[in-house]
Design a protein around this motif. Structure first.
Motif, short mmCIF file in Angstrom:
data_model
loop_
_atom_site.label_atom_id
_atom_site.label_comp_id
_atom_site.label_asym_id
_atom_site.label_seq_id
_atom_site.Cartn_x
_atom_site.Cartn_y
_atom_site.Cartn_z
N ALA A 72 21.14 53.23 41.82
CA ALA A 72 19.92 52.99 42.60
C ALA A 72 19.77 51.53 42.99
O ALA A 72 19.04 51.20 43.92
N ASN A 73 20.46 50.67 42.27
CA ASN A 73 20.35 49.23 42.56
C ASN A 73 21.50 48.72 43.42
O ASN A 73 21.62 47.52 43.64
N TYR A 74 22.36 49.61 43.88
CA TYR A 74 23.53 49.17 44.64
C TYR A 74 23.13 48.39 45.90
O TYR A 74 23.80 47.45 46.30
N SER A 75 22.05 48.78 46.52
CA SER A 75 21.66 48.15 47.78
C SER A 75 21.31 46.68 47.60
O SER A 75 21.33 45.91 48.55
N SER A 76 20.97 46.29 46.38
CA SER A 76 20.60 44.90 46.13
C SER A 76 21.79 44.08 45.62
O SER A 76 21.61 42.96 45.17
N ALA A 77 22.97 44.66 45.67
CA ALA A 77 24.15 43.95 45.16
C ALA A 77 24.42 42.70 45.96
O ALA A 77 24.30 42.67 47.18
N ALA A 78 24.78 41.64 45.23
CA ALA A 78 25.10 40.37 45.90
C ALA A 78 26.54 40.35 46.38
O ALA A 78 26.88 39.65 47.32
N SER A 79 27.39 41.13 45.73
CA SER A 79 28.81 41.15 46.13
C SER A 79 29.43 42.46 45.68
O SER A 79 28.90 43.17 44.83
N THR A 80 30.56 42.77 46.27
CA THR A 80 31.30 43.97 45.91
C THR A 80 32.77 43.62 45.69
O THR A 80 33.25 42.58 46.11
N GLU A 81 33.48 44.52 45.03
CA GLU A 81 34.91 44.33 44.75
C GLU A 81 35.61 45.68 44.77
O GLU A 81 35.10 46.65 44.19
N ASP A 82 36.74 45.76 45.46
CA ASP A 82 37.53 46.98 45.42
C ASP A 82 38.18 47.11 44.05
O ASP A 82 38.73 46.14 43.51
N ILE A 83 38.12 48.30 43.46
CA ILE A 83 38.74 48.53 42.16
C ILE A 83 39.67 49.73 42.27
O ILE A 83 39.48 50.61 43.10
N TYR A 84 40.68 49.74 41.40
CA TYR A 84 41.75 50.73 41.52
C TYR A 84 42.09 51.30 40.15
O TYR A 84 41.92 50.64 39.12
N PRO A 85 42.61 52.51 40.12
CA PRO A 85 43.12 53.07 38.86
C PRO A 85 44.48 52.43 38.53
O PRO A 85 45.05 51.71 39.34
N SER A 86 44.97 52.69 37.33
CA SER A 86 46.24 52.08 36.89
C SER A 86 47.00 53.04 35.99
O SER A 86 46.40 53.94 35.38
N GLY A 87 48.28 52.81 35.89
CA GLY A 87 49.05 53.53 34.89
C GLY A 87 48.68 53.04 33.50
O GLY A 87 48.34 53.82 32.61
N ILE A 88 48.71 51.70 33.32
CA ILE A 88 48.29 51.06 32.08
C ILE A 88 47.32 49.95 32.45
O ILE A 88 47.62 49.11 33.30
N PHE A 89 46.15 49.93 31.82
CA PHE A 89 45.14 48.92 32.15
C PHE A 89 44.49 48.44 30.85
O PHE A 89 43.93 49.23 30.09
N VAL A 90 44.59 47.14 30.60
CA VAL A 90 43.97 46.54 29.42
C VAL A 90 42.97 45.49 29.89
O VAL A 90 43.33 44.56 30.60
N LYS A 91 41.72 45.65 29.48
CA LYS A 91 40.66 44.71 29.87
C LYS A 91 40.46 43.66 28.78
O LYS A 91 40.14 43.98 27.64
N LYS A 92 40.66 42.40 29.17
CA LYS A 92 40.29 41.24 28.36
C LYS A 92 41.02 41.14 27.03
O LYS A 92 40.56 40.44 26.12
N SER A 93 42.15 41.82 26.86
CA SER A 93 42.95 41.71 25.63
C SER A 93 44.41 41.55 26.01
O SER A 93 44.85 42.09 27.04
N PRO A 94 45.21 40.83 25.21
CA PRO A 94 46.65 40.71 25.49
C PRO A 94 47.33 42.07 25.44
O PRO A 94 46.92 42.97 24.70
#
Length: 820
Positions: free
Chosen positions: A323-345
């Protein structure tokens, strides 16, 4: 309904009961974890020609039978005697060795396939970067003047090299490889997860009854909640799993590593954008995710999910409520992955194979800001020749390090990249891609093959960051620009970079590098009114090529450095290019170099073809300010340098052969230039400034061109020259003789030739020499023009020969050049 099960990992008798009671077993099995598998004491051996080194097979008792396969038997001889492997260097180069090791374990015959790489050098000069340490090649570069006046057939182009020079020191950035990064052994306490086709949801707890280790859904989705070792396989009833693996450590658990062993699994998942088949959520207590492809297994990870969009508020926080999407200041394209690790080695190791298909996204993505991504030994295939990954093949925030890994990447977008950018002010100085050993093939459409490049403003100056180290066994890169993928092009910013290798600060090819082939010729397409031609090797800072065998074919430059470019001890071929080798300050010390260019062969100039001589600074990790090691040149062209101290060089150019917008210095080497046939260019060229010179103080120079209207001869230096003009057909043999009739040099005109500038240590200023071809000849005085032409013609012109200088060591030149 979920089952709550208390895990007992040590008592094997109880584990058997649990296996029979549960659809999903959480206990170790004897077949996988009873003892350690065979491994080698080293997986990389560097040995000199004629010398022998020994490595050992570990974790094996009793007798061992070993079958040895050497991929390039001419490079090394490998003999196995029991648990000892002797490696003898035969000829310089690199090869991969495969050992089939058979032995007894737990009363059963077991066979393991072990692999290691062999690098054979001419001397024990080191092996470049190694695990856990940085490396540099010591000692200073020496100048080698080639005084050999033996014949050279230029139809064969450059095939040798001059005297060996001491390698220039190169800095290999340090990458720490820990013991856990290389650990592929399944411990006795590892948790085994066996998937089958008739499961029901289960929660598996530790012995304390309260620590949740992992859960498995009825559709075999695995969620790991606690650090530890997890072996994942199937009981044979599952052919494809339509749910993935999620690492979601609970805040209550102790910090630690999660080690996943893939023991032959086949996942086909339609994951959400910004997730993957194997997905590790951001968790402060996840110190590292390690994925091991178990030896001999093939593991398939297929993600059919679609791309999406992430929305952020004005403070950069992701907006979760639609519901708050319309007030977004910016957007980013995001994609799926075979292997995806967020913020960890993330570390991927093991000698098995992982096949990744991500038709709409990344193959592998790691957004960690500390260690980044390491791939050790594993064979990884991302996409295929018929089904490319929909985005980047391998992406990491700060580091991609590969060691003896075999990678095959097909991607729409960059093949391998780091993604540090100017907004990551706390990460300034990071951004490294280091390829150490292994066989890699990268095919990228509308992206760079390898890319580690970004800019940031530091101390009010714009600086380039990002380093690439190319030290593979083999590396093959092909990039392509597909104009059909561009829907709207209104500026050059809309055109995707499609370079072979791109770095912000530096590209280093060390003396231990193997074979590198790069082809960007398929980027030569027109998009609207814009040309998307791309370089093979491109650095906004420096390039050091001090080894390897490189073959480059480029739609634009073969090699381009905005700052310094050093070449030595290499076999470098630029088979096709606009400009062959370009940099602000180019130094060639040794090696075999063949360049074919539709414009300049060598060009000492600033920036791209359309840019001025002003250079950006560049920044290597550890530099304390924005100036770094960069060369911020003034607007005068005297700052550009092309220096040749040695090497066997052949240039076939339709622009200038050897061109410096500043000065050109030749101090050694064996150089042949088949220059332009069109007017406005010449075999040699220097800048127009009063301080710009063409200096020859050593080596052999054969500078030929099909035109005589832009001839430049040496203006200074300690070595004299001969200058002749006229007309000679391609394929004609040219002979240089002294006054006594001794033949000093014989070579062939590769193209129709109208002018020749020749210099060698055998030429003495003021002495007479004969230049002949067939039955025709002319006599030329060194440092002067001759008075007669071949076949009785008259010498063109009179007065001062082009470039004459009263300050040169061989004086001014009176009279015109001799005529053919």
């Amino acid at each position: 309904m979920n089952k709550k099960i208390k895990l007992r990992t040590v008592k094997k008798g109880i584990s058997c009961l649990i296996v029979s009671a549960l659809v999903v077993s959480a206990v170790p099995t004897a077949t996988l974890a009873a003892s350690k598998n065979a491994k080698l004491s080293k997986n990389k051996v560097t040995v000199s020609v004629g010398k022998t080194k020994t490595i050992k097979i570990k974790n094996v008792s009793g007798s061992v039978k070993t079958k040895v396969t050497v991929k390039k038997s001419a490079i090394a001889k490998v003999v196995a005697k029991g648990k000892k492997i002797k490696v003898t260097g035969l000829s310089t180069g690199k090869t991969k060795v495969i050992l089939k090791v058979t032995y007894k374990k737990n009363g059963k015959t077991v066979t393991n396939k072990l692999k290691f790489n062999v690098n054979v050098t001419s001397s024990d000069s080191g092996s470049g970067s190694s695990s856990g340490s940085s490396s540099s090649v010591a000692s200073q570069s020496s100048t080698s003047n080639n005084t050999n006046s033996s014949s050279t057939d230029t139809n064969k182009q450059a095939t040798g090299s001059d005297a060996t020079t001491t390698p220039t020191p190169v800095s290999i950035p340090e990458v720490t490889v820990s013991e856990s990064d290389t650990n592929t052994t399944i411990s006795d306490s590892a948790t085994q997860i066996t998937l089958n086709s008739s499961g029901e949801a289960s929660d598996i707890y530790a012995d304390d009854g309260t620590t949740l280790l992992y859960s498995v859904s009825a559709k075999n989705k695995i969620t790991i909640y606690s650090p530890g070792d997890y072996v994942i396989g199937t009981d044979g009833t599952v052919t494809s799993i339509n749910k993935g693996i999620t690492v979601d450590l609970q805040e209550s658990t102790t910090a630690g590593e999660v080690h996943i062993y893939l023991n032959g699994v086949n996942y086909e998942v339609e994951s959400d954008a910004d997730k993957g088949v194997i997905f590790a959520k951001k968790a402060d207590n996840l110190t590292k995710l390690i994925i091991t492809a178990v030896d001999g297994t093939v593991n398939n990870l297929t993600d059919t999910g679609s791309a999406g969009t992430a929305y952020y508020d004005s403070e950069g926080n992701e907006i979760e409520d639609e519901a708050n999407y319309s007030s977004a200041a910016s957007t980013e394209d995001i994609y799926p992955s075979g292997i995806f690790v967020k913020k960890s080695p993330l570390t991927i190791n093991g000698t098995g194979t992982i096949n990744i298909s991500s038709t709409n996204g990344y193959g592998i993505k790691c957004s960690d800001t500390s260690e980044g991504l390491k791939i050790i030994d594993t064979t990884i295939n991302i996409g295929s020749a018929t089904t490319y990954a929909g985005h980047t093949g391998i992406s990491s925030k700060v580091t991609v390090y590969t060691e003896n890994a075999d990678l095959n990447i097909y991607s729409y977008g960059d093949g391998i990249k780091t993604t540090v950018d100017s907004e990551d002010t706390d990460l300034v100085g990071l951004g490294l891609i280091s390829i150490q050993g292994g066989d890699l093939t990268i095919n990228a459409v509308n992206g760079d093959g390898i890319s580690s490049s970004y800019t940031a403003t530091v101390n009010s100056a714009e600086n380039a960051y990002g380093e690439v180290v190319l030290n593979p066994t083999t590396l093959n890169i092909t990039t392509k620009a597909d104009s059909s993928l561009y829907t709207s092009v209104t500026s050059e910013d809309d055109i995707q970079s499609c370079k072979g290798v791109k770095a912000g600060a530096s590209i280093v090819v060390p003396n231990t590098a193997g074979t590198i082939n790069i082809d960007t010729t398929a980027t030569n397409v027109k998009v609207s009114s814009y040309d998307n031609s791309n370089d093979a090797l491109h650095s906004n800072g420096i390039i050091q090529i001090v080894g390897g065998t490189l073959t480059l074919a480029a739609a634009d430059d073969g090699v381009h450095a905005d700052s310094t470019l050093t070449i030595e001890n290499t076999n470098l071929t630029v088979s096709k290019s606009y400009e062959g080798i370009e940099g602000a300050d180019i130094t060639v010390n040794s090696g075999t170099i063949n360049v074919t260019a539709s414009d300049d062969g060598f060009n000492a100039a600033g920036g791209s073809d359309s840019q001025s001589s002003e250079q950006n600074n560049y920044f290597r990790p550890g530099d304390s300010s924005g100036s770094g090691n960069g060369q911020s040149t003034a607007t005068t062209t005297t700052n550009f340098l092309l220096t040749i101290n040695g090497g066997t060089i052949f240039v076939n150019a339709e622009g200038d052969g050897l061109d410096s917008n500043g000065s050109l210095y030749i101090n050694g080497g064996d150089i042949t230039v088949a220059g332009p046939s069109n007017g406005g260019n010449g075999a040699l060229d220097s800048g127009d400034g009063s301080g710009c010179v063409v200096s020859v103080s050593g080596g052999i120079l054969r500078a030929m061109a099909g035109t005589a209207d832009m001839v430049v001869v040496p203006t200074t230096g300690t070595q004299s020259y001969l200058y002749v003009t006229g007309s000679i057909s391609a394929g004609t043999t040219i002979t240089i003789s002294d006054a006594s009739g001794n033949v000093l040099d014989t070579f062939t005109a590769v193209k129709s030739t109208a002018s020749l500038v020749y210099s060698s240590p055998s030429i003495t200023s003021g002495s007479s020499y004969t230049v002949s071809f067939g039955n025709s000849s002319t006599t030329v005085t060194a440092g002067q023009g001759a008075t007669g032409g071949m076949g009785g013609g008259t010498a063109p012109g009179g007065g001062t020969a082009p470039g004459g200088s009263s300050s040169g060591s061989f004086g001014g030149n009176s009279g015109g050049p001799g005529g053919f």
